[in-house]
Design a protein around this motif. Structure first.
Motif, mmCIF file in Angstrom:
data_model
loop_
_atom_site.group_PDB
_atom_site.id
_atom_site.type_symbol
_atom_site.label_atom_id
_atom_site.label_comp_id
_atom_site.label_asym_id
_atom_site.label_seq_id
_atom_site.Cartn_x
_atom_site.Cartn_y
_atom_site.Cartn_z
ATOM 1 N N ASP A 1 0.826 -1.210 0.000
ATOM 2 C CA ASP A 1 0.000 0.000 0.000
ATOM 3 C C ASP A 1 0.861 1.261 0.000
ATOM 4 O OD1 ASP A 1 -2.169 -1.714 0.077
ATOM 5 O OD2 ASP A 1 -2.592 -1.376 2.211
ATOM 6 N N ALA A 2 1.942 1.260 0.774
ATOM 7 C CA ALA A 2 2.810 2.426 0.862
ATOM 8 C C ALA A 2 3.530 2.690 -0.462
ATOM 9 C CB ALA A 2 3.831 2.242 1.978
ATOM 10 N N LEU A 3 3.827 1.622 -1.202
ATOM 11 C CA LEU A 3 4.546 1.786 -2.470
ATOM 12 C C LEU A 3 3.652 2.311 -3.596
ATOM 13 C CD1 LEU A 3 6.785 -1.406 -2.450
ATOM 14 C CD2 LEU A 3 7.516 0.965 -2.132
ATOM 15 N N GLN A 4 2.360 2.117 -3.486
ATOM 16 C CA GLN A 4 1.416 2.541 -4.533
ATOM 17 C C GLN A 4 1.895 2.036 -5.901
ATOM 18 O OE1 GLN A 4 1.210 6.808 -4.069
ATOM 19 N NE2 GLN A 4 0.130 6.653 -2.117
ATOM 20 N N LEU A 5 1.969 0.729 -6.019
ATOM 21 C CA LEU A 5 2.496 0.094 -7.228
ATOM 22 C C LEU A 5 1.557 0.264 -8.415
ATOM 23 C CD1 LEU A 5 3.757 -3.226 -5.611
ATOM 24 C CD2 LEU A 5 5.126 -1.236 -6.255
ATOM 25 N N SER A 6 2.170 0.336 -9.584
ATOM 26 C CA SER A 6 1.388 0.379 -10.825
ATOM 27 C C SER A 6 1.067 -1.058 -11.246
ATOM 28 C CB SER A 6 2.188 1.074 -11.924
ATOM 29 O OG SER A 6 3.295 0.277 -12.312
ATOM 30 N N ALA A 7 0.177 -1.183 -12.185
ATOM 31 C CA ALA A 7 -0.180 -2.515 -12.686
ATOM 32 C C ALA A 7 1.036 -3.207 -13.298
ATOM 33 C CB ALA A 7 -1.303 -2.406 -13.717
#
Length: 170
Positions: free
Chosen positions: A68-74
């Motif tokens: 969640d903290a990294l806010q990864l892309s698809a």
């Protein structure tokens, strides 16, 4: 005898009786305390399973928090999945069996076995490093900063790998 001396003598006598009573009570409770800590094999296995379940849940929550903290892309998700899979421990029952019978081996064979186990651990760590490098390469500079902060905090310098009381070990 003066009254002060009498009072001191009475106090000392009371303390010695109290101490003797406490010692007798401690002796009476000692066998009970020892019995309380002697678990059956089933109790040990149940406790171990409960602990492993708690640790697995903790690792899952920690990984989710990092995700969640990294806010990864698809596009980053496949590398994340590979990374998390590499960080999770192998089946703990298999690892625990590696050390059975070690004490019964003669010293040279015991040392050889310990070296073999160390090499296996190093191979697992190298596999994790490869997954980490692949995942880390997909991160933006800001994500790398977040990742580094999140994975070093509270780890005593051990990072995400082999840590006894937390982290993703195996």
């Amino acid at each position: 005898m003066s009254t002060v001396r009498k009072q001191v003598m009475i106090a000392l006598a009371a303390l010695s009786l109290g101490g003797a009573a406490m010692a007798a009570q401690a002796d009476a409770q000692a066998p009970q305390a020892q019995q309380r800590h002697q678990w059956t094999q089933q109790e040990r296995e149940a406790h171990r399973a409960e602990f492993q379940a708690k640790m697995a849940q903790h690792m899952k929550e920690r990984a989710q928090k990092l995700h969640d903290a990294l806010q990864l892309s698809a596009a980053q998700e496949p590398a994340w999945t590979t990374f998390v899979g590499a960080m999770h421990p192998a089946h703990p029952e298999a690892k625990r069996g590696e050390f059975r019978g070690l004490a019964q081996l003669p010293a040279p064979q015991r040392m050889q076995k310990m070296i073999e186990l160390s090499k296996q651990r190093t191979a697992r760590m190298e596999s994790r490093l490869a997954a980490l490098n692949t995942f880390y390469a997909t991160l933006t500079p800001q994500q790398k900063k977040v990742f580094d902060e999140q994975t070093s905090r509270g780890m005593g310098g051990h990072g995400m790998g082999e840590h006894r009381q937390g982290g993703m070990r195996g």
